[in-house]
Enzyme design. Structure first.
Site: not given
Ligand code: GLC
Length: 575
Positions: A231, A284
């Protein structure tokens, strides 16, 4: 750049994966040795919304486990579960308060172990979401950190004095709006948060933080996870001198808190750990250009194996030339592409690319685009049945903090996170309780049970494409050759592997188009062709003069020069 990242809108030792999938067989058949994640399909599961086993209105791990037959028959290789760790849920799990446990709303560690073991039986690997940049403000590390300036955890987060009374240390802005600094009255300092105030940034310059976070990764690898989606990897480090960010044309450029060189040192170490477990890192990775994206692979292929290409994902218009440009970029970089068209932070592709009339056809067209290109594909749950956004109509219904911040300009991300539509009964078969988000009316027609019965459904088209990715050597392993580089409406490319060639022709326009391709220099005959998959009633029998219906997909086997295309009549499972 407010909301700038989202342009729209029981302990077991890791064992090598033992299931022999059809893919493994087709790899053996094609003689290629390649990592398992090439060219797999990774399916993103938003656990709150996938399947609710205890009818509390929120999905859970046992719910996911109950759908493994479905996922296997769909043909995915791995699932990535967005955060299911204990969390106050201020950002729906992206605010973690314990990295080595499961939130009771989703189940227990035992349920997780069961899920991993059951998934293995279904030849499906499990990836976790690793929220590396920040924790929840309720994480014991942060509670200790804010308890006193002398706490041993003080330096686990980024604390600074302000520029003056009431003034934060610099001009950085949070991605969720307002200053990226929050004042702590008790200890009389500011703490830094790239995202919400409830998501304080960890201080990755502190070796104790690094050690703790690498232990987290080991904890899950040892439980059998096959990798992590990382993330917000671009935000790990900040300039230690806290320089103000420049403002260009009224917009802040995150020069000093985004994409710092130090990030890559951590990525190399995470990669080296993942190698020990034959695991994959899915990034990401929001980037502005191909050279930034290329950096995430590492100079020596020693960082993220699968940095997601969000430049492709945010083309946001059905434009052959814009998509082709992005494909050319990643192809010419020499790297292994990771294609994605949507996720839990983006409006669903059904709405973004649909014209309001031909959305089902366009959903198949988009599926054929990202699933037949060379690369790994990341699918968002529900895309395979044509789920659409169900955005809140009133501010008081908005749950996502991003939606509350910028209403009504930005309705937030609730709309793309609604429950999976399993059938046309009460609550789309997701729960017998009250679903945490309202289900769109489209569930009556767009649901798994109904679409399984309908030969030409979006779901059956996805299944046919995923089968082809496994079984067709050219789609599974072939190179990519753009054969219509100047066509304004049609994307047309060859996938070639040894003596197998498949041509993919996609009409991105609402008009009939004649295919203008010349394969003479590609070593491929242009005579008779065999339709493998099409959305048209009948696939053309020849390449020369072939015409494509509006938004049509036509995937054909073409003969190598000197060879011959298979003469079997083509099928049409996804019209
Ligand atoms: C990532 C997640 C997003 C979340 C943010 C903050 O971008 O995908 O959902 O809000 O990180 O953790």
């Amino acid at each position: 750049m407010l909301g700038g990242r989202w342009m729209l809108v029981g302990v077991m030792m890791a064992v090598p994966f033992s299931g022999t999938s059809v893919r493994a067989q087709s790899q053996a058949a094609s003689g290629g040795e390649r990592p398992w994640w090439r060219p797999s399909v990774i399916y993103e599961v938003y656990p709150r919304s996938f399947a609710d086993s205890n009818n509390d209105g929120i999905g859970d791990l046992n719910g996911i486990a109950s759908k493994l037959d479905y996922l296997e028959s769909l043909g995915v290789d791995a699932i990535w579960i967005t955060p299911c760790y204990p969390s106050p849920q201020k950002d729906f799990g992206y605010d973690v308060s314990d990295y080595t446990n499961i939130d009771p709303m989703y189940g227990t560690l035992a349920d997780f172990d069961h899920l991993v073991a059951a998934a293995r039986q279904h030849h499906i690997r499990v990836l976790m979401d690793f929220v590396v940049n920040h924790t929840s403000d309720q994480h014991p590390w942060f509670l200790a950190s804010r308890s006193s300036r002398n706490s041993p955890y003080r330096d686990w987060y980024i604390w600074r004095d302000g520029k003056g009374p009431g003034q934060p240390p610099n001009n950085w802005i949070s991605d969720f709006g307002g200053p990226a600094w929050t004042w702590d009255a008790k200890t009389q300092q500011w703490y830094y948060h790239y995202f919400e105030a409830a998501q304080p940034d960890l201080n990755w310059r502190n070796p104790a933080v690094q050690k703790a976070m690498f232990n987290v990764a080991r904890f899950w690898y040892d439980r059998g996870v096959a990798g992590f989606r990382l993330d917000a990897v671009d935000t790990l480090y900040e300039d230690p001198n806290l320089h103000d960010n420049p403002i260009v044309n009224g917009q802040m450029v995150n020069k000093y808190n985004d994409n710092l060189a130090e990030n890559h040192v951590i990525l190399r170490r995470l990669r080296s750990l993942s190698n020990q477990y034959d695991a994959v890192l899915l990034g990401e990775t929001w980037t502005d250009n191909i050279s930034q994206l290329k950096q995430y692979y590492g100079d020596h292929d020693d960082e993220i194996q699968l940095p997601m290409d969000f430049m492709f994902a945010t083309v946001n218009t059905l434009s052959a030339s814009k998509f082709r440009h992005q494909i050319d970029m990643i192809e010419s970089s020499g790297e292994w592409p990771t294609f994605v068209i949507t996720n839990h932070d983006m409006e669903r592709s059904y709405n973004r690319y649909g014209d309001g009339v031909h959305n089902d056809q366009i959903a198949k067209l988009m599926a054929a685009l990202y699933l037949t290109l060379r690369g790994t594909a990341v699918m968002y749950y529900g895309e395979e049945i044509g789920m659409s956004n169900n955005d809140p109509k009133r501010l008081q219904d908005v749950l996502d903090p991003l939606g509350r911040m910028d209403w009504p300009k930005n309705k937030g991300r609730d709309g793309e996170r609604t429950p999976m539509q399993w059938n046309d009964t009460f609550n789309a078969g997701f729960t017998k309780g009250k679903p945490w988000l309202p289900i769109p009316a489209s569930y009556k027609t767009h649901n798994v049970a109904t679409e399984l019965q309908e030969p030409n459904s979006i779901l059956n088209f996805y299944k046919a494409l995923l089968r082809m990715r496994r079984d067709d050597p050219a789609i599974a392993s072939g190179d990519y050759v753009d054969v219509a580089p100047d066509d304004a409406n049609v994307i047309c490319f060859l996938r070639r592997y040894q003596d197998h060639s498949v041509l993919v022709a996609l009409n991105l326009s609402g008009e009939r188009q004649r295919l203008n391709v010349d394969l003479s220099s590609d070593g491929v005959g242009t005579g008779k062709v065999t339709t493998l998959l099409t959305t048209m009633k009948h696939g053309p029998r020849k390449l020369r003069g072939a015409e494509l219906d509006p938004f049509a997909v036509w995937i054909v086997r073409v003969g190598q020069r000197g060879g011959q295309a298979d003469a079997t009549a083509g099928q049409n499972p996804g019209r």
